[in-house]
Design a protein around this motif. Structure first.
Motif, PDB file in Angstrom:
ATOM      1  N   CYS A  62       5.226  41.382 -36.350  1.00  0.00           N
ATOM      2  CA  CYS A  62       4.226  40.843 -37.273  1.00  0.00           C
ATOM      3  C   CYS A  62       4.241  41.732 -38.517  1.00  0.00           C
ATOM      4  N   TYR A  64       2.370  42.057 -41.209  1.00  0.00           N
ATOM      5  CA  TYR A  64       1.110  42.651 -41.664  1.00  0.00           C
ATOM      6  C   TYR A  64       0.617  43.729 -40.700  1.00  0.00           C
ATOM      7  N   ILE A  99       3.372  36.472 -31.513  1.00  0.00           N
ATOM      8  CA  ILE A  99       4.011  35.603 -32.505  1.00  0.00           C
ATOM      9  C   ILE A  99       5.408  35.181 -32.051  1.00  0.00           C
ATOM     10  N   HIS A 102       7.055  32.177 -33.516  1.00  0.00           N
ATOM     11  CA  HIS A 102       7.625  32.257 -34.856  1.00  0.00           C
ATOM     12  C   HIS A 102       8.814  33.203 -34.930  1.00  0.00           C
ATOM     13  N   LYS A 146       5.217  34.175 -44.563  1.00  0.00           N
ATOM     14  CA  LYS A 146       5.547  32.878 -43.973  1.00  0.00           C
ATOM     15  C   LYS A 146       6.654  32.159 -44.745  1.00  0.00           C
ATOM     16  N   ASN A 202      -7.136  34.681 -30.792  1.00  0.00           N
ATOM     17  CA  ASN A 202      -6.899  33.287 -31.180  1.00  0.00           C
ATOM     18  C   ASN A 202      -5.674  33.122 -32.082  1.00  0.00           C
ATOM     19  N   GLY A 203      -4.619  33.856 -31.774  1.00  0.00           N
ATOM     20  CA  GLY A 203      -3.365  33.730 -32.515  1.00  0.00           C
ATOM     21  C   GLY A 203      -3.281  34.582 -33.766  1.00  0.00           C
ATOM     22  N   SER A 204      -4.327  35.314 -34.101  1.00  0.00           N
ATOM     23  CA  SER A 204      -4.330  36.104 -35.338  1.00  0.00           C
ATOM     24  C   SER A 204      -4.022  37.567 -35.077  1.00  0.00           C
ATOM     25  N   VAL A 205      -2.917  38.041 -35.618  1.00  0.00           N
ATOM     26  CA  VAL A 205      -2.634  39.476 -35.584  1.00  0.00           C
ATOM     27  C   VAL A 205      -2.180  39.908 -36.979  1.00  0.00           C
TER      28      VAL A 205
ATOM     29  N   SER B 137       0.048  31.568 -41.524  1.00  0.00           N
ATOM     30  CA  SER B 137      -0.086  30.978 -40.200  1.00  0.00           C
ATOM     31  C   SER B 137       0.952  31.540 -39.255  1.00  0.00           C
ATOM     32  N   GLY B 138       2.028  32.048 -39.821  1.00  0.00           N
ATOM     33  CA  GLY B 138       3.083  32.657 -39.007  1.00  0.00           C
ATOM     34  C   GLY B 138       2.558  33.834 -38.204  1.00  0.00           C
ATOM     35  N   CYS B 139       1.570  34.519 -38.763  1.00  0.00           N
ATOM     36  CA  CYS B 139       0.961  35.590 -37.989  1.00  0.00           C
ATOM     37  C   CYS B 139      -0.450  35.196 -37.596  1.00  0.00           C
ATOM     38  N   GLY B 140      -0.719  33.893 -37.679  1.00  0.00           N
ATOM     39  CA  GLY B 140      -1.988  33.376 -37.162  1.00  0.00           C
ATOM     40  C   GLY B 140      -3.183  33.648 -38.038  1.00  0.00           C
TER      41      GLY B 140
END
Lengths: 234, 201
Positions: A62, A64, A99, A102, A146, A202-205, B137-140
Protein backbone atom coordinates in the motif's frame (compact mmCIF):
# COMPACT_ATOMS: atom_id res chain seq x y z
CA UNK A 1 -39.47 14.77 -18.58
CA UNK A 2 -35.78 15.55 -19.07
CA UNK A 3 -36.03 18.39 -16.56
CA UNK A 4 -37.64 16.11 -13.99
CA UNK A 5 -34.87 13.55 -14.46
CA UNK A 6 -32.24 16.29 -13.97
CA UNK A 7 -33.91 17.46 -10.77
CA UNK A 8 -34.15 13.93 -9.41
CA UNK A 9 -30.53 13.21 -10.33
CA UNK A 10 -29.35 16.46 -8.74
CA UNK A 11 -31.23 15.87 -5.49
CA UNK A 12 -30.23 12.20 -5.31
CA UNK A 13 -26.53 12.81 -5.96
CA UNK A 14 -26.32 15.83 -3.65
CA UNK A 15 -28.01 13.87 -0.87
CA UNK A 16 -25.72 10.91 -1.52
CA UNK A 17 -22.58 13.08 -1.39
CA UNK A 18 -23.61 14.94 1.76
CA UNK A 19 -24.69 11.67 3.35
CA UNK A 20 -21.43 9.96 2.45
CA UNK A 21 -19.37 12.86 3.76
CA UNK A 22 -21.25 12.69 7.05
CA UNK A 23 -21.00 8.88 7.09
CA UNK A 24 -17.27 8.98 6.40
CA UNK A 25 -16.65 11.73 8.94
CA UNK A 26 -18.36 9.66 11.59
CA UNK A 27 -17.13 6.31 10.24
CA UNK A 28 -13.62 5.69 11.51
CA UNK A 29 -14.51 4.85 15.06
CA UNK A 30 -12.65 2.63 17.44
CA UNK A 31 -14.53 -0.69 17.13
CA UNK A 32 -16.47 -1.76 20.22
CA UNK A 33 -14.45 -4.98 20.57
CA UNK A 34 -11.14 -3.22 20.04
CA UNK A 35 -8.43 -5.37 21.60
CA UNK A 36 -5.48 -3.83 23.40
CA UNK A 37 -3.46 -7.04 23.09
CA UNK A 38 -0.86 -6.92 20.32
CA UNK A 39 -1.51 -9.31 17.44
CA UNK A 40 2.23 -10.04 17.05
CA UNK A 41 4.77 -8.87 19.66
CA UNK A 42 7.57 -8.62 17.07
CA UNK A 43 5.56 -6.00 15.16
CA UNK A 44 5.58 -3.57 18.07
CA UNK A 45 7.86 -0.80 19.30
CA UNK A 46 8.06 0.25 22.92
CA UNK A 47 6.71 -1.15 26.16
CA UNK A 48 3.33 -2.88 26.29
CA UNK A 49 2.44 -0.93 29.45
CA UNK A 50 3.14 2.47 27.82
CA UNK A 51 0.56 5.23 28.33
CA UNK A 52 -0.83 4.96 24.80
CA UNK A 53 -1.26 1.99 22.47
CA UNK A 54 -1.23 3.28 18.91
CA UNK A 55 -2.16 0.90 16.13
CA UNK A 56 -1.44 1.06 12.42
CA UNK A 57 -3.20 -1.34 10.04
CA UNK A 58 -0.96 -1.66 7.02
CA UNK A 59 -0.05 -3.57 3.89
CA UNK A 60 3.52 -3.56 2.53
CA UNK A 61 2.30 -2.85 -1.02
CA UNK A 62 0.00 0.00 0.00
CA UNK A 63 1.86 3.15 -1.15
CA UNK A 64 0.30 5.49 1.42
CA UNK A 65 1.10 3.01 4.22
CA UNK A 66 4.70 3.09 3.01
CA UNK A 67 4.65 6.90 3.00
CA UNK A 68 3.62 6.92 6.67
CA UNK A 69 6.29 4.40 7.64
CA UNK A 70 8.99 6.24 5.69
CA UNK A 71 7.93 9.55 7.24
CA UNK A 72 8.85 8.45 10.77
CA UNK A 73 11.70 6.12 9.74
CA UNK A 74 13.52 9.09 8.19
CA UNK A 75 13.45 10.73 11.64
CA UNK A 76 13.87 7.47 13.52
CA UNK A 77 16.08 8.65 16.37
CA UNK A 78 13.89 11.69 17.09
CA UNK A 79 10.72 9.59 16.76
CA UNK A 80 11.96 6.87 19.09
CA UNK A 81 13.28 9.33 21.63
CA UNK A 82 10.08 11.45 21.70
CA UNK A 83 7.52 8.66 21.70
CA UNK A 84 8.89 5.15 22.20
CA UNK A 85 11.83 5.40 24.63
CA UNK A 86 9.96 8.01 26.65
CA UNK A 87 7.32 5.39 27.40
CA UNK A 88 4.53 7.51 25.89
CA UNK A 89 3.62 5.21 23.01
CA UNK A 90 3.44 1.48 22.38
CA UNK A 91 3.33 1.39 18.58
CA UNK A 92 1.89 -1.70 16.93
CA UNK A 93 1.75 -2.50 13.24
CA UNK A 94 -0.98 -4.93 12.19
CA UNK A 95 0.31 -6.28 8.90
CA UNK A 96 -2.25 -7.52 6.38
CA UNK A 97 -2.57 -8.29 2.68
CA UNK A 98 -5.80 -6.35 2.48
CA UNK A 99 -5.04 -4.89 -0.97
CA UNK A 100 -4.33 -8.27 -2.56
CA UNK A 101 -7.26 -7.61 -4.95
CA UNK A 102 -5.24 -4.73 -6.42
CA UNK A 103 -1.70 -5.96 -5.97
CA UNK A 104 -0.47 -9.44 -6.93
CA UNK A 105 2.42 -8.97 -4.46
CA UNK A 106 0.50 -8.02 -1.30
CA UNK A 107 0.23 -11.62 -0.08
CA UNK A 108 3.93 -12.46 -0.57
CA UNK A 109 4.89 -9.12 0.98
CA UNK A 110 2.75 -9.93 4.02
CA UNK A 111 4.25 -13.42 4.28
CA UNK A 112 7.75 -11.90 4.18
CA UNK A 113 6.86 -9.59 7.06
CA UNK A 114 5.51 -12.44 9.19
CA UNK A 115 8.44 -14.77 8.32
CA UNK A 116 10.87 -12.06 9.48
CA UNK A 117 8.73 -11.45 12.60
CA UNK A 118 9.10 -15.11 13.66
CA UNK A 119 12.85 -14.44 13.87
CA UNK A 120 12.37 -11.14 15.73
CA UNK A 121 13.54 -9.00 12.79
CA UNK A 122 10.23 -7.60 11.53
CA UNK A 123 11.23 -3.93 11.66
CA UNK A 124 14.58 -4.47 9.97
CA UNK A 125 12.95 -6.51 7.17
CA UNK A 126 10.02 -4.06 6.83
CA UNK A 127 12.27 -1.04 6.40
CA UNK A 128 14.61 -2.89 4.00
CA UNK A 129 11.58 -3.90 1.92
CA UNK A 130 10.28 -0.32 1.86
CA UNK A 131 13.73 0.95 0.89
CA UNK A 132 13.85 -1.57 -1.97
CA UNK A 133 10.35 -0.70 -3.19
CA UNK A 134 11.21 3.01 -3.06
CA UNK A 135 14.42 2.52 -5.09
CA UNK A 136 12.95 0.12 -7.65
CA UNK A 137 9.42 1.44 -8.12
CA UNK A 138 8.00 4.28 -6.00
CA UNK A 139 10.73 6.78 -6.86
CA UNK A 140 9.92 6.12 -10.54
CA UNK A 141 6.20 6.77 -10.05
CA UNK A 142 5.27 3.10 -10.21
CA UNK A 143 2.73 1.74 -7.75
CA UNK A 144 2.23 5.12 -6.04
CA UNK A 145 -1.43 5.83 -6.79
CA UNK A 146 -4.56 4.41 -8.36
CA UNK A 147 -3.64 5.84 -11.76
CA UNK A 148 0.09 5.15 -11.79
CA UNK A 149 1.58 2.08 -13.51
CA UNK A 150 1.28 -0.98 -11.29
CA UNK A 151 4.21 -2.88 -9.78
CA UNK A 152 4.46 -6.11 -11.81
CA UNK A 153 4.16 -9.52 -10.17
CA UNK A 154 7.49 -10.07 -8.41
CA UNK A 155 9.37 -13.34 -8.10
CA UNK A 156 10.14 -14.93 -4.73
CA UNK A 157 13.74 -13.77 -4.75
CA UNK A 158 12.54 -10.14 -4.55
CA UNK A 159 11.09 -10.87 -1.10
CA UNK A 160 14.22 -12.77 0.05
CA UNK A 161 16.69 -10.01 -0.93
CA UNK A 162 15.71 -7.69 1.94
CA UNK A 163 16.18 -10.64 4.33
CA UNK A 164 19.73 -11.10 2.99
CA UNK A 165 20.38 -7.38 3.59
CA UNK A 166 19.06 -7.69 7.17
CA UNK A 167 21.24 -10.76 7.81
CA UNK A 168 24.34 -8.59 7.30
CA UNK A 169 23.65 -6.57 10.46
CA UNK A 170 21.04 -8.49 12.43
CA UNK A 171 20.38 -12.07 13.48
CA UNK A 172 18.26 -13.45 10.69
CA UNK A 173 18.67 -16.97 9.32
CA UNK A 174 18.14 -16.54 5.58
CA UNK A 175 17.70 -20.28 5.00
CA UNK A 176 14.97 -20.42 7.63
CA UNK A 177 13.35 -17.30 6.09
CA UNK A 178 13.44 -18.85 2.60
CA UNK A 179 11.92 -22.06 3.89
CA UNK A 180 9.15 -20.07 5.64
CA UNK A 181 8.38 -18.28 2.38
CA UNK A 182 8.60 -21.41 0.21
CA UNK A 183 6.31 -23.46 2.47
CA UNK A 184 3.90 -20.56 3.15
CA UNK A 185 4.34 -21.12 6.89
CA UNK A 186 3.20 -17.57 7.72
CA UNK A 187 0.21 -17.59 5.38
CA UNK A 188 -2.46 -18.82 7.85
CA UNK A 189 -1.56 -16.12 10.40
CA UNK A 190 -1.46 -13.43 7.68
CA UNK A 191 -4.88 -14.45 6.35
CA UNK A 192 -6.40 -14.70 9.82
CA UNK A 193 -5.15 -11.22 10.72
CA UNK A 194 -6.31 -9.80 7.38
CA UNK A 195 -9.81 -11.13 8.06
CA UNK A 196 -9.76 -9.62 11.57
CA UNK A 197 -8.47 -6.31 10.16
CA UNK A 198 -11.12 -6.20 7.40
CA UNK A 199 -13.87 -6.04 10.00
CA UNK A 200 -12.24 -2.90 11.43
CA UNK A 201 -10.79 -1.03 8.45
CA UNK A 202 -13.45 -1.81 5.82
CA UNK A 203 -10.83 -2.04 3.07
CA UNK A 204 -9.06 1.22 3.97
CA UNK A 205 -5.35 1.18 4.67
CA UNK A 206 -3.36 2.76 6.19
CA UNK A 207 -5.80 2.85 9.07
CA UNK A 208 -4.80 4.50 12.32
CA UNK A 209 -6.22 3.96 15.79
CA UNK A 210 -4.43 6.47 18.01
CA UNK A 211 -6.74 6.47 21.04
CA UNK A 212 -9.76 8.54 19.89
CA UNK A 213 -8.02 9.79 16.76
CA UNK A 214 -9.11 7.24 14.20
CA UNK A 215 -8.49 7.91 10.51
CA UNK A 216 -7.43 6.38 7.22
CA UNK A 217 -5.09 7.48 4.45
CA UNK A 218 -1.87 9.44 4.65
CA UNK A 219 -0.47 12.13 2.38
CA UNK A 220 1.95 14.11 4.53
CA UNK A 221 5.37 13.97 6.12
CA UNK A 222 6.94 13.64 9.59
CA UNK A 223 5.21 16.87 10.68
CA UNK A 224 1.89 15.17 9.86
CA UNK A 225 2.91 12.11 11.91
CA UNK A 226 3.62 14.39 14.90
CA UNK A 227 0.24 16.08 14.47
CA UNK A 228 -1.46 12.66 14.37
CA UNK A 229 0.25 11.65 17.62
CA UNK A 230 -0.74 14.97 19.16
CA UNK A 231 -4.33 14.44 18.04
CA UNK A 232 -4.11 11.00 19.67
CA UNK A 233 -3.28 12.66 22.98
CA UNK A 234 0.53 12.53 23.04
CA UNK B 1 -18.68 17.15 -36.04
CA UNK B 2 -17.60 20.45 -37.63
CA UNK B 3 -20.56 22.22 -36.03
CA UNK B 4 -19.63 20.76 -32.66
CA UNK B 5 -16.05 21.98 -33.03
CA UNK B 6 -17.31 25.45 -34.01
CA UNK B 7 -19.57 25.48 -30.95
CA UNK B 8 -16.58 24.57 -28.79
CA UNK B 9 -14.55 27.43 -30.29
CA UNK B 10 -17.40 29.88 -29.67
CA UNK B 11 -17.83 28.51 -26.14
CA UNK B 12 -14.12 29.05 -25.49
CA UNK B 13 -14.46 32.60 -26.83
CA UNK B 14 -17.49 33.10 -24.57
CA UNK B 15 -15.49 31.95 -21.52
CA UNK B 16 -12.70 34.37 -22.38
CA UNK B 17 -15.20 37.22 -22.78
CA UNK B 18 -16.64 36.54 -19.32
CA UNK B 19 -13.17 36.33 -17.82
CA UNK B 20 -12.32 39.81 -19.11
CA UNK B 21 -14.14 40.98 -15.99
CA UNK B 22 -11.67 40.64 -13.09
CA UNK B 23 -14.50 39.75 -10.69
CA UNK B 24 -15.18 36.51 -12.58
CA UNK B 25 -11.45 35.75 -12.77
CA UNK B 26 -11.19 36.18 -8.99
CA UNK B 27 -14.29 34.04 -8.45
CA UNK B 28 -12.97 31.34 -10.79
CA UNK B 29 -9.61 31.27 -9.02
CA UNK B 30 -11.28 30.98 -5.60
CA UNK B 31 -13.65 28.25 -6.76
CA UNK B 32 -10.78 26.41 -8.49
CA UNK B 33 -8.79 26.41 -5.26
CA UNK B 34 -11.86 25.38 -3.25
CA UNK B 35 -12.81 22.44 -5.50
CA UNK B 36 -9.20 21.41 -6.03
CA UNK B 37 -8.42 21.36 -2.32
CA UNK B 38 -11.68 19.58 -1.46
CA UNK B 39 -10.94 16.87 -4.03
CA UNK B 40 -7.31 16.64 -2.86
CA UNK B 41 -8.35 16.31 0.78
CA UNK B 42 -10.77 13.53 -0.10
CA UNK B 43 -8.15 11.87 -2.32
CA UNK B 44 -5.84 11.53 0.69
CA UNK B 45 -8.41 9.78 2.86
CA UNK B 46 -9.68 11.13 6.17
CA UNK B 47 -6.43 11.82 8.06
CA UNK B 48 -5.69 15.37 6.89
CA UNK B 49 -9.35 16.36 7.15
CA UNK B 50 -9.62 14.97 10.69
CA UNK B 51 -6.37 16.71 11.68
CA UNK B 52 -7.84 19.99 10.41
CA UNK B 53 -10.74 19.59 12.85
CA UNK B 54 -8.69 18.18 15.75
CA UNK B 55 -6.61 19.81 18.50
CA UNK B 56 -3.92 20.99 16.06
CA UNK B 57 -2.83 24.60 16.43
CA UNK B 58 -3.73 27.34 13.93
CA UNK B 59 -0.23 27.16 12.49
CA UNK B 60 -0.51 23.39 12.07
CA UNK B 61 -3.91 23.75 10.39
CA UNK B 62 -2.42 26.31 8.00
CA UNK B 63 0.45 23.91 7.35
CA UNK B 64 -2.01 21.11 6.48
CA UNK B 65 -3.87 23.39 4.05
CA UNK B 66 -0.61 24.49 2.44
CA UNK B 67 0.57 20.89 2.13
CA UNK B 68 -2.68 19.87 0.43
CA UNK B 69 -2.49 22.94 -1.80
CA UNK B 70 1.05 21.97 -2.78
CA UNK B 71 -0.04 18.38 -3.46
CA UNK B 72 -2.83 19.70 -5.68
CA UNK B 73 -0.17 21.22 -7.91
CA UNK B 74 2.11 18.19 -7.74
CA UNK B 75 4.60 19.38 -5.13
CA UNK B 76 5.28 15.75 -4.22
CA UNK B 77 5.05 14.51 -7.79
CA UNK B 78 2.45 14.92 -10.53
CA UNK B 79 0.27 11.98 -11.45
CA UNK B 80 -2.60 11.37 -13.86
CA UNK B 81 -4.96 11.37 -10.88
CA UNK B 82 -3.74 14.85 -9.83
CA UNK B 83 -4.07 16.17 -13.38
CA UNK B 84 -7.66 14.85 -13.47
CA UNK B 85 -8.35 16.61 -10.16
CA UNK B 86 -7.01 19.89 -11.54
CA UNK B 87 -9.04 19.61 -14.75
CA UNK B 88 -12.27 18.77 -12.93
CA UNK B 89 -11.66 21.61 -10.43
CA UNK B 90 -11.04 24.01 -13.33
CA UNK B 91 -14.23 22.98 -15.17
CA UNK B 92 -16.26 23.24 -11.97
CA UNK B 93 -14.82 26.70 -11.20
CA UNK B 94 -15.57 27.95 -14.72
CA UNK B 95 -19.04 26.38 -14.71
CA UNK B 96 -20.11 28.08 -11.49
CA UNK B 97 -18.56 31.44 -12.49
CA UNK B 98 -20.27 31.33 -15.87
CA UNK B 99 -23.53 30.38 -14.17
CA UNK B 100 -23.32 33.46 -11.95
CA UNK B 101 -22.61 35.59 -15.02
CA UNK B 102 -25.69 34.15 -16.77
CA UNK B 103 -27.92 34.74 -13.78
CA UNK B 104 -26.84 38.40 -13.65
CA UNK B 105 -26.80 39.04 -17.39
CA UNK B 106 -30.04 37.48 -18.58
CA UNK B 107 -33.49 38.94 -18.15
CA UNK B 108 -35.38 37.43 -15.30
CA UNK B 109 -38.19 35.84 -17.26
CA UNK B 110 -39.71 32.46 -16.53
CA UNK B 111 -37.97 30.63 -19.39
CA UNK B 112 -34.55 31.96 -18.37
CA UNK B 113 -35.13 31.09 -14.69
CA UNK B 114 -36.01 27.54 -15.72
CA UNK B 115 -32.92 27.30 -17.86
CA UNK B 116 -30.66 28.67 -15.10
CA UNK B 117 -32.08 26.13 -12.66
CA UNK B 118 -31.35 23.37 -15.14
CA UNK B 119 -27.76 24.56 -15.51
CA UNK B 120 -27.31 24.74 -11.72
CA UNK B 121 -28.53 21.17 -11.51
CA UNK B 122 -26.06 20.07 -14.21
CA UNK B 123 -23.14 21.80 -12.53
CA UNK B 124 -24.22 20.34 -9.19
CA UNK B 125 -24.43 16.84 -10.63
CA UNK B 126 -20.92 17.29 -12.09
CA UNK B 127 -19.57 18.40 -8.70
CA UNK B 128 -21.28 15.50 -6.90
CA UNK B 129 -19.91 12.97 -9.38
CA UNK B 130 -16.42 14.43 -8.96
CA UNK B 131 -16.64 14.07 -5.18
CA UNK B 132 -17.93 10.51 -5.46
CA UNK B 133 -15.04 9.67 -7.75
CA UNK B 134 -12.30 10.92 -5.46
CA UNK B 135 -10.02 8.83 -3.38
CA UNK B 136 -7.56 6.04 -3.74
CA UNK B 137 -9.93 3.13 -4.00
CA UNK B 138 -6.93 0.95 -4.73
CA UNK B 139 -5.98 1.31 -1.11
CA UNK B 140 -9.60 1.51 -0.01
CA UNK B 141 -9.55 5.20 0.77
CA UNK B 142 -12.50 6.80 -0.97
CA UNK B 143 -15.78 8.44 -0.14
CA UNK B 144 -17.71 5.54 -1.48
CA UNK B 145 -15.44 2.66 -0.35
CA UNK B 146 -16.70 2.32 3.25
CA UNK B 147 -20.33 2.06 2.24
CA UNK B 148 -19.56 -0.37 -0.59
CA UNK B 149 -17.40 -2.33 1.84
CA UNK B 150 -20.39 -2.60 4.15
CA UNK B 151 -22.62 -3.83 1.34
CA UNK B 152 -20.17 -5.98 -0.60
CA UNK B 153 -17.77 -7.00 2.19
CA UNK B 154 -14.22 -7.80 1.04
CA UNK B 155 -14.85 -7.02 -2.63
CA UNK B 156 -16.25 -3.62 -1.69
CA UNK B 157 -13.02 -1.74 -2.24
CA UNK B 158 -12.51 -3.37 -5.62
CA UNK B 159 -16.01 -2.33 -6.67
CA UNK B 160 -15.28 1.13 -5.25
CA UNK B 161 -12.19 1.31 -7.44
CA UNK B 162 -14.26 0.65 -10.56
CA UNK B 163 -17.16 2.90 -9.58
CA UNK B 164 -14.87 5.78 -8.60
CA UNK B 165 -13.38 5.71 -12.11
CA UNK B 166 -16.87 5.73 -13.61
CA UNK B 167 -17.87 8.70 -11.44
CA UNK B 168 -14.66 10.59 -12.24
CA UNK B 169 -15.11 10.08 -15.97
CA UNK B 170 -18.76 11.07 -15.75
CA UNK B 171 -17.80 14.20 -13.75
CA UNK B 172 -15.20 15.17 -16.34
CA UNK B 173 -17.58 14.74 -19.28
CA UNK B 174 -20.52 16.45 -17.60
CA UNK B 175 -18.39 19.36 -16.35
CA UNK B 176 -16.91 19.84 -19.82
CA UNK B 177 -20.35 19.94 -21.45
CA UNK B 178 -21.66 22.31 -18.79
CA UNK B 179 -18.78 24.72 -19.43
CA UNK B 180 -19.27 24.36 -23.20
CA UNK B 181 -22.98 25.15 -22.95
CA UNK B 182 -22.50 28.07 -20.57
CA UNK B 183 -19.53 29.38 -22.54
CA UNK B 184 -21.60 29.33 -25.71
CA UNK B 185 -24.40 31.20 -23.91
CA UNK B 186 -21.79 33.70 -22.73
CA UNK B 187 -20.61 34.18 -26.31
CA UNK B 188 -24.21 34.77 -27.48
CA UNK B 189 -24.79 37.37 -24.75
CA UNK B 190 -21.59 39.25 -25.57
CA UNK B 191 -22.28 39.10 -29.31
CA UNK B 192 -25.79 40.52 -28.85
CA UNK B 193 -24.45 43.26 -26.58
CA UNK B 194 -21.82 44.22 -29.18
CA UNK B 195 -24.55 44.43 -31.85
CA UNK B 196 -26.69 46.57 -29.51
CA UNK B 197 -23.86 49.06 -29.02
CA UNK B 198 -22.98 49.02 -32.73
CA UNK B 199 -26.63 49.92 -33.59
CA UNK B 200 -26.60 52.78 -31.06
CA UNK B 201 -23.48 54.16 -32.71
Amino acid sequence: MREKIKVILFITLSTLVVGLIIYNASMPKKPADFSKKAWHEAMTLGKADAENHFIVYTDIFCPYCDDFSRAWAEHESEFKSDYIESGKVYLEYRLTDIISDHSPNAERGGEGGYCAATQGTFWEYYHEMLKKLQEDYHSKGIGVSKTSPKIPELDDDYFVEPARAVAEYATLDVGKFESCMKNHEALPELKQNTTKASAVVNGSVPYFVFNDFVSSGFGGDYATVKMMFKAGGV
Amino acid sequence: MERWVDECKLAFDGVLQVLKNWRYVALSVLLFLFFGMLLSFLNNGSTELRLLFSNTSLGEKASIMLTVLGQMFGADGMSFSRILTLVIALFQALAWSLLLFMIKAKKKNKADKKRRLSEIEEAGVGASLALLGTGCSGCGVSLIAPILGTIFSSSGHLIASITSWVFTLAALILSFFTVKKLGFDGYVIHASERRKYARKD
